[in-house]
Design a protein around this motif. Structure first.
Motif, short mmCIF file in Angstrom:
data_model
loop_
_atom_site.label_atom_id
_atom_site.label_comp_id
_atom_site.label_asym_id
_atom_site.label_seq_id
_atom_site.Cartn_x
_atom_site.Cartn_y
_atom_site.Cartn_z
N SER A 51 16.39 12.98 0.07
CA SER A 51 15.78 13.65 1.23
C SER A 51 14.61 12.80 1.73
CB SER A 51 15.26 15.02 0.81
OG SER A 51 14.14 14.87 -0.06
N ASN A 52 14.05 13.21 2.84
CA ASN A 52 12.82 12.59 3.29
C ASN A 52 11.70 12.89 2.28
OD1 ASN A 52 14.01 11.62 5.62
ND2 ASN A 52 13.55 13.49 6.78
N SER A 53 10.77 11.97 2.16
CA SER A 53 9.65 12.16 1.23
C SER A 53 8.60 13.09 1.82
CB SER A 53 9.01 10.82 0.89
OG SER A 53 9.92 10.00 0.21
N VAL A 54 7.96 13.84 0.95
CA VAL A 54 6.80 14.66 1.35
C VAL A 54 5.63 14.26 0.46
CG1 VAL A 54 8.14 16.62 2.20
CG2 VAL A 54 7.47 16.54 -0.20
N THR A 55 4.43 14.36 1.01
CA THR A 55 3.24 13.95 0.27
C THR A 55 2.48 15.17 -0.24
OG1 THR A 55 3.02 11.95 1.61
CG2 THR A 55 1.07 12.66 0.39
N LEU A 56 2.16 15.13 -1.52
CA LEU A 56 1.37 16.19 -2.13
C LEU A 56 -0.07 15.70 -2.28
CD1 LEU A 56 1.18 18.97 -3.56
CD2 LEU A 56 1.73 17.77 -5.70
N ASN A 57 -1.00 16.39 -1.63
CA ASN A 57 -2.42 16.02 -1.69
C ASN A 57 -3.13 17.03 -2.57
OD1 ASN A 57 -4.97 14.98 -1.20
ND2 ASN A 57 -5.18 15.98 0.79
N VAL A 58 -3.58 16.60 -3.73
CA VAL A 58 -4.25 17.49 -4.67
C VAL A 58 -5.76 17.33 -4.50
CG1 VAL A 58 -4.55 18.13 -7.09
CG2 VAL A 58 -2.34 17.26 -6.29
N GLN A 59 -6.43 18.40 -4.13
CA GLN A 59 -7.89 18.36 -3.93
C GLN A 59 -8.59 18.89 -5.18
OE1 GLN A 59 -8.75 20.48 -0.27
NE2 GLN A 59 -8.17 18.70 0.96
N TYR A 60 -9.75 18.30 -5.47
CA TYR A 60 -10.53 18.71 -6.64
C TYR A 60 -12.00 18.42 -6.40
CZ TYR A 60 -9.78 13.74 -7.54
OH TYR A 60 -9.72 12.37 -7.42
N GLY A 61 -12.85 19.13 -7.11
CA GLY A 61 -14.29 18.96 -6.98
C GLY A 61 -14.77 17.67 -7.62
N PRO A 62 -16.03 17.29 -7.37
CA PRO A 62 -16.58 16.04 -7.91
C PRO A 62 -16.52 15.97 -9.43
CG PRO A 62 -18.01 16.93 -6.21
CD PRO A 62 -17.00 17.99 -6.49
N GLU A 63 -16.09 14.81 -9.92
CA GLU A 63 -16.03 14.53 -11.36
C GLU A 63 -16.62 13.15 -11.62
OE1 GLU A 63 -11.92 14.72 -12.39
OE2 GLU A 63 -11.74 16.87 -11.98
N ASN A 64 -16.88 12.87 -12.89
CA ASN A 64 -17.44 11.56 -13.29
C ASN A 64 -18.65 11.20 -12.44
OD1 ASN A 64 -15.27 11.31 -15.12
ND2 ASN A 64 -14.00 10.36 -13.56
N ILE A 65 -19.56 12.13 -12.28
CA ILE A 65 -20.75 11.91 -11.46
C ILE A 65 -21.76 11.08 -12.27
CG2 ILE A 65 -22.59 13.05 -10.14
CD1 ILE A 65 -20.72 15.53 -10.11
N SER A 66 -22.25 10.02 -11.66
CA SER A 66 -23.17 9.14 -12.37
C SER A 66 -24.25 8.62 -11.44
CB SER A 66 -22.42 7.96 -13.00
OG SER A 66 -21.80 7.19 -11.99
N ILE A 67 -25.37 8.20 -12.04
CA ILE A 67 -26.50 7.61 -11.31
C ILE A 67 -26.58 6.14 -11.67
CG2 ILE A 67 -29.00 7.64 -10.96
CD1 ILE A 67 -28.97 10.59 -11.76
N SER A 68 -26.62 5.29 -10.65
CA SER A 68 -26.76 3.85 -10.90
C SER A 68 -28.12 3.39 -10.37
CB SER A 68 -25.64 3.06 -10.22
OG SER A 68 -25.67 3.26 -8.82
#
Length: 197
Positions: A45-62
């Motif tokens: 079939s034709n392809s469909v795109t799954l977009n998975v949204q999620y909150g911020p992770e691996n938050i770091s200060i440089s």
């Protein structure tokens, strides 16, 4: 009438079959999907795109260095992994008192700028990142101030000035000595000439 069952399978773009339809969606499930009839996987079939949204992770200060001299300029940058990208950043500094400890908000935006570091800037900093899905916090980052030992610097300057003074004094004394010796020799020669004449 013969009965038969048509089985439709769902595949990832690399050809791997999706194991269990209806299972909880994870961040790793994002991508393109197509389906095919069992035994006829070459017809897709034709392809469909799954977009998975999620909150911020691996938050770091440089930060370039955790220790700074007084008066220097410092930038702390907050980064995270999120979908959609984090669009709201808040900065907090830990305040300690004899009675309690708390976090005081000290800035907004992905970069916290400290244009002229003072002793009051020393402490723990924390970044909070958020998007339309959720919010997350970084681990605390310690910023310390290196204070210059002004007593030692003054001591070195005084020693240097005393050394210059002693050197100048010796040079002047030597010049005076040679000047005195020269006059004495000139007087002796003059008196000898006068006596002999």
């Amino acid at each position: 009438m013969d009965s038969w069952m048509l089985m439709i399978l769902v595949f990832m773009p690399d050809g791997q079959q999706v194991p269990t339809p209806g299972s909880p969606v994870r961040r790793e499930d994002a991508g393109s999907y197509f389906c095919a009839v069992l035994g006829q996987e070459t017809v897709r079939s034709n392809s469909v795109t799954l977009n998975v949204q999620y909150g911020p992770e691996n938050i770091s200060i440089s930060v370039d260095d955790q220790q700074f001299t007084e008066g220097s300029s410092v930038n702390l940058t907050c980064s995270s992994v999120a979908n959609p990208a984090a669009d709201n950043y808040s900065w907090y500094k830990r305040t300690d008192s004899p009675s309690s400890s708390s976090w005081l908000q000290v800035g907004w935006g992905q970069v916290l700028s400290l244009p002229s570091v003072e002793a009051s800037h020393t402490g723990l900093y924390l970044c909070q990142a958020s998007n339309s899905v959720g919010t997350g916090n970084s681990t605390a980052q310690l910023v310390t101030l290196i204070t210059e030992d002004r007593g030692s610097q003054i001591h070195v300057i005084i020693i240097a000035r005393v050394g210059v003074f002693v050197l100048v004094t010796l040079v002047v004394a030597r010049l005076l000595y040679w000047a005195t010796i020269g006059k004495s020799e000139a007087s002796t020669i003059y008196s000898t000439v006068v006596t002999s004449s």
